[in-house]
Design an enzyme around this catalytic site. Structure first.
Site, PDB file in Angstrom:
ATOM      1  N   ILE A  13       0.833  -1.206   0.000  1.00  0.00           N
ATOM      2  CA  ILE A  13       0.000   0.000   0.000  1.00  0.00           C
ATOM      3  C   ILE A  13       0.864   1.251   0.000  1.00  0.00           C
ATOM      4  CG2 ILE A  13      -1.728   1.305   1.327  1.00  0.00           C
ATOM      5  CD1 ILE A  13      -2.680  -1.343  -0.089  1.00  0.00           C
ATOM      6  N   LYS A 214     -13.490  -0.267   7.957  1.00  0.00           N
ATOM      7  CA  LYS A 214     -12.502  -1.118   7.294  1.00  0.00           C
ATOM      8  C   LYS A 214     -12.617  -2.571   7.786  1.00  0.00           C
ATOM      9  CE  LYS A 214      -8.876  -2.693   5.363  1.00  0.00           C
ATOM     10  NZ  LYS A 214      -8.586  -2.719   3.956  1.00  0.00           N
ATOM     11  N   GLY A 265      -6.816 -16.643   2.632  1.00  0.00           N
ATOM     12  CA  GLY A 265      -5.467 -16.187   2.954  1.00  0.00           C
ATOM     13  C   GLY A 265      -5.312 -14.699   2.764  1.00  0.00           C
ATOM     14  N   CYS A 268      -5.275  -9.575   4.786  1.00  0.00           N
ATOM     15  CA  CYS A 268      -6.425  -8.725   5.148  1.00  0.00           C
ATOM     16  C   CYS A 268      -7.559  -9.546   5.729  1.00  0.00           C
ATOM     17  CB  CYS A 268      -6.897  -7.978   3.920  1.00  0.00           C
ATOM     18  SG  CYS A 268      -5.549  -7.143   3.086  1.00  0.00           S
ATOM     19  N   LYS A 325      -4.035 -15.760  -3.483  1.00  0.00           N
ATOM     20  CA  LYS A 325      -5.136 -15.668  -4.444  1.00  0.00           C
ATOM     21  C   LYS A 325      -4.555 -15.513  -5.839  1.00  0.00           C
ATOM     22  CE  LYS A 325      -6.325 -10.817  -4.664  1.00  0.00           C
ATOM     23  NZ  LYS A 325      -7.459  -9.923  -4.577  1.00  0.00           N
TER      24      LYS A 325
HETATM   25  N1  SAJ Z   1     -11.639 -16.133  -1.494  1.00  0.00           N
HETATM   26  C1  SAJ Z   1     -12.413 -17.271  -1.542  1.00  0.00           C
HETATM   27  N2  SAJ Z   1     -13.639 -17.198  -2.130  1.00  0.00           N
HETATM   28  C2  SAJ Z   1     -14.117 -16.043  -2.685  1.00  0.00           C
HETATM   29  C3  SAJ Z   1     -13.326 -14.894  -2.634  1.00  0.00           C
HETATM   30  C4  SAJ Z   1     -12.078 -14.961  -2.017  1.00  0.00           C
HETATM   31  O1  SAJ Z   1     -12.024 -18.339  -1.049  1.00  0.00           O
HETATM   32  O2  SAJ Z   1     -15.224 -16.065  -3.231  1.00  0.00           O
HETATM   33  C5  SAJ Z   1     -10.322 -16.187  -0.845  1.00  0.00           C
HETATM   34  C6  SAJ Z   1      -9.159 -15.827  -1.784  1.00  0.00           C
HETATM   35  O3  SAJ Z   1      -8.715 -16.952  -2.498  1.00  0.00           O
HETATM   36  C7  SAJ Z   1      -8.134 -15.307  -0.801  1.00  0.00           C
HETATM   37  C8  SAJ Z   1      -8.984 -14.636   0.275  1.00  0.00           C
HETATM   38  O4  SAJ Z   1     -10.285 -15.170   0.151  1.00  0.00           O
HETATM   39  O5  SAJ Z   1      -7.416 -16.373  -0.195  1.00  0.00           O
HETATM   40  C9  SAJ Z   1      -9.052 -13.129   0.201  1.00  0.00           C
HETATM   41  O6  SAJ Z   1      -9.122 -12.672  -1.142  1.00  0.00           O
HETATM   42  P1  SAJ Z   1     -10.025 -11.443  -1.620  1.00  0.00           P
HETATM   43  O7  SAJ Z   1      -9.812 -11.255  -3.072  1.00  0.00           O
HETATM   44  O8  SAJ Z   1     -11.419 -11.638  -1.179  1.00  0.00           O
HETATM   45  O9  SAJ Z   1      -9.504 -10.201  -0.776  1.00  0.00           O
HETATM   46  P2  SAJ Z   1      -8.082  -9.524  -0.518  1.00  0.00           P
HETATM   47  O10 SAJ Z   1      -7.605 -10.019   0.808  1.00  0.00           O
HETATM   48  O11 SAJ Z   1      -7.162  -9.655  -1.664  1.00  0.00           O
HETATM   49  O12 SAJ Z   1      -8.510  -7.978  -0.426  1.00  0.00           O
HETATM   50  C10 SAJ Z   1      -9.482  -7.580   0.525  1.00  0.00           C
HETATM   51  C11 SAJ Z   1     -10.502  -6.657  -0.163  1.00  0.00           C
HETATM   52  N3  SAJ Z   1     -11.638  -6.437   0.720  1.00  0.00           N
HETATM   53  C12 SAJ Z   1     -12.907  -6.688   0.338  1.00  0.00           C
HETATM   54  O13 SAJ Z   1     -13.165  -7.158  -0.749  1.00  0.00           O
HETATM   55  C13 SAJ Z   1     -13.970  -6.375   1.334  1.00  0.00           C
HETATM   56  C14 SAJ Z   1      -9.826  -5.341  -0.543  1.00  0.00           C
HETATM   57  O14 SAJ Z   1     -10.784  -4.429  -1.060  1.00  0.00           O
HETATM   58  C15 SAJ Z   1      -9.141  -4.732   0.684  1.00  0.00           C
HETATM   59  O15 SAJ Z   1      -8.478  -3.516   0.342  1.00  0.00           O
HETATM   60  C16 SAJ Z   1      -8.106  -5.717   1.176  1.00  0.00           C
HETATM   61  O16 SAJ Z   1      -8.810  -6.918   1.578  1.00  0.00           O
HETATM   62  C17 SAJ Z   1      -7.364  -5.114   2.346  1.00  0.00           C
HETATM   63  O17 SAJ Z   1      -6.236  -4.656   2.132  1.00  0.00           O
HETATM   64  O18 SAJ Z   1      -7.919  -5.045   3.439  1.00  0.00           O
END
Ligand code: SAJ
Length: 432
Positions: A13, A214, A265, A268, A325
Site C-alpha cells: 500500500i 474497514k 489467505g 487482510c 489468491k
Molecule cells: N476467497 C475465496 N472465495 C471467494 C473470494 C475470495 O475463497 O469467493 C479467498 C481468496 O482466495 C483469498 C482470500 O479469500 O485467499 C481473500 O481474497 P479477496 O480477493 O477476497 O480479498 P483480498 O484479501 O485480496 O482484499 C481484501 C478486499 N476487501 C474486500 O473485498 C472487502 C480489498 O478491497 C481490501 O483492500 C483488502 O482486503 C485489504 O487490504 O484489506
C-alpha cells in the site's frame, strides 16, 4: 497547502500511495526500515509485483518527486502505512476461548519515528488496518508527547486503504475513501490531501468509525466466504455439486454466494476479523465461527487428498499455486502453503510450482521452478489456485505423471476434458 508528504512503510500500500502523490505534484519521501527495499528501489526495480506500478515508480524516482530512505524527514503530512500482522501465538480468554491479537509494534515505532519531526500545522494519517480506537488510544498519545495537541496544533486522522491487490493503481484513484478525523478539521485536512489523486467519493467521519468500517468490510467478506466453504462441506452428505448449486442460487436477485476454496489467505481478510474479536470476544460468536470455518478449510482439503490417495506416506503430489489468491505474488497466510506443509508432515513428497514465486519470497524447498519438474512421476495433481496461466493447462501436458488423478480445489479446470483424456477427476464440493 500540503506540499511535502512522508509515507512510512513501502509495502503493497505504501509504495503505490507514495508513487501516486509523487505523480500528482507532491514532493514525497518514502521510508522503509528495510535497507534492501531502499536499495532495490534505487536500482529502478521494485520488490512487489503489482500491474502498472514499476513504470510509475521509475518515473517518479527519475524526476525526483519521490525520494526513498530509511529515515523519516520533516514534511507537511505523514502517512503511516506499515503492516499490522497478528501475533502468531494464541491468546486464551478466562472462559478458555483461543483468539488472536493484532501486533501493533510497527504502528507504534512508525508513530515514534515522526516525533522528532512533528511541527505545528502538520497532518498525520494512519492507513494501517488497526483495531478499533487505535488512532485515539495509541497514535494520539504518542504524538502528543511533543507537547502539541492533536486536532488543535496538528491534525490526525485514520484513512484505510480498500484497494484490491492486482488492481491497486486503478482502485487507489477510483474507490470511495473514508477519512476519520480525531475532530472535524483533521478529517477535512485529510480530504484536502487525498483529493490530490482520489476521484472516488471521499466520506468524512470520526477516526473510530473509519477504523470499524474497514474491519467490517473485510469481516463481511470473511463470513460470506465461510458460508460458501461450509456449503462445500455439505456436498458429499447430499450428493450435490456445490458450484452448480451456488450458480443457480445466485440467479436470485438478492443472493450472491461467494466461491468455496481451500481457505482464506492474505494479510487482510484472514487477519482483520480478529481485530474486532480481540476487543469484544463475548459479543462476536458469528465472526469467530467464520474464522474457524475458514481456518479449518485447509484441513478439509487434506482430508480430501487422503480420500483420493488412501495411504499418504511416500505419495508424490504435484501442487500448483501457492499465492493466497490468483495472479498476485503475495504468499502471506496462504492456505495453499498450509496445505503443502501439512501434506509434507504426513509423509507426502510434495513438489510445488507457482509462476509468481521468486527467491525473494523465501518459500520452502518444496518450491520448483517449472511444472515439468513437479509433475514427473506424481501420484496426484493438486490444483490449489486458479492463476490465469493454469486455466489454459490441458491434460496432455501431464503425461509424465505416474497416476492420472487431479484434485481441483478452485473449479479452475474443465474437468470433463480431463476425464475424457483418462484422468480420475475430483472437484472440491462436487459429489455428484
Ligand atoms: N476467497 C475465496 N472465495 C471467494 C473470494 C475470495 O475463497 O469467493 C479467498 C481468496 O482466495 C483469498 C482470500 O479469500 O485467499 C481473500 O481474497 P479477496 O480477493 O477476497 O480479498 P483480498 O484479501 O485480496 O482484499 C481484501 C478486499 N476487501 C474486500 O473485498 C472487502 C480489498 O478491497 C481490501 O483492500 C483488502 O482486503 C485489504 O487490504 O484489506
Amino acid at each position: 497547502m500540503i506540499k511535502t508528504v512522508c509515507v512510512i512503510g513501502l509495502g503493497y500500500i505504501g509504495l503505490p500511495t507514495a508513487t501516486m502523490f509523487a505523480s500528482h505534484g507532491k514532493k514525497v519521501i518514502g521510508v522503509d526500515i528495510r535497507q534492501e527495499v531502499i536499495d532495490i528501489l534505487n536500482k529502478g526495480e521494485i520488490h512487489i509485483n503489482e500491474p502498472g506500478l514499476k513504470e510509475r515508480v521509475k518515473h517518479v524516482l527519475v524526476n525526483k518527486s519521490l525520494e526513498v530512505s530509511t529515515n523519516v524527514k520533516p514534511v507537511d503530512a505523514f502517512i503511516i502505512a506499515v503492516p499490522t500482522p497478528f501475533q502468531h501465538e494464541n491468546f486464551v480468554s478466562d472462559e478458555g476461548i483461543a483468539y488472536k491479537k493484532a501486533d501493533m509494534k510497527f504502528v507504534i515505532s512508525a508513530a515514534e519515528s515522526i516525533l522528532p519531526h512533528l511541527q505545528p500545522g502538520n497532518l498525520v494519517i494512519l492507513e494501517s488496518t488497526s483495531p478499533p480506537r487505535t488512532t485515539i488510544d495509541i497514535v494520539k498519545p504518542i504524538l502528543e508527547q511533543t507537547g502539541l495537541i492533536a486536532g488543535k496544533d496538528f491534525y490526525l486522522a485514520y484513512s484505510p486503504e480498500r484497494v484490491l491487490p492486482g488492481k491497486i493503481m486503478f482502485e487507489l484513484i477510483e474507490n470511495a475513501r473514508v477519512i476519520g478525523g480525531v475532530n472535524e478539521i483533521s478529517a477535512r485536512k485529510g480530504k484536502e490531501l487525498y483529493s490530490t489523486f482520489v476521484k472516488g467519493e471521499i466520506v468524512l467521519t470520526d477516526a473510530t468509525t473509519a477504523e470499524m468500517t474497514k474491519l467490517m468490510e473485510n469481516t463481511y467478506r470473511d463470513v460470506n466466504i465461510a458460508l460458501a466453504n461450509e456449503f462445500s462441506r455439505l456436498s458429499s452428505r447430499f450428493g450435490i455439486n456445490v458450484w452448480e448449486a451456488i450458480e443457480i442460487a445466485n440467479r436470485h436477485p438478492r443472493v450472491e454466494i461467494l466461491n468455496p476454496g481451500p481457505g482464506v489467505g492474505g494479510h487482510c481478510i484472514s487477519v482483520d476479523p480478529w481485530f474486532i474479536i480481540e476487543s469484544a470476544l463475548e459479543d462476536t460468536p458469528l465472526i469467530y465461527t467464520a474464522r474457524q470455518v475458514n481456518d479449518s478449510q485447509p484441513e478439509f482439503v487434506v482430508e480430501l487428498v487422503k480420500q483420493v490417495l488412501g495411504e499418504l506416506q511416500g505419495k508424490k503430489i504435484a501442487a500448483l499455486g501457492l499465492a493466497y489468491k490468483p495472479n498476485v505474488d503475495d504468499f502471506r497466510e496462504s492456505p495453499s502453503i498450509e496445505i503443502v506443509e501439512k501434506l509434507l508432515t504426513l509423509g507426502c513428497d510434495v513438489r510445488a510450482y507457482d509462476p509468481f514465486a521468486t527467491a525473494f519470497h523465501g518459500l520452502g524447498s518444496y518450491l520448483y521452478s517449472s511444472i515439468e519438474e513437479v509433475i514427473d512421476q506424481a501420484d496426484l495433481l493438486l490444483l490449489l489456485l486458479d492463476h490465469s496461466e493454469f486455466k489454459s493447462l490441458s491434460p496432455e501436458m501431464f503425461d509424465s505423471m505416474k497416476n492420472k488423478t487431479v484434485l481441483d480445489t478452485r473449479n479452475c479446470f474443465d474437468l470433463k476434458k480431463w476425464q475424457d483424456y483418462g484422468f480420475e477427476v475430483v472437484l472440491l464440493g462436487d459429489s455428484k
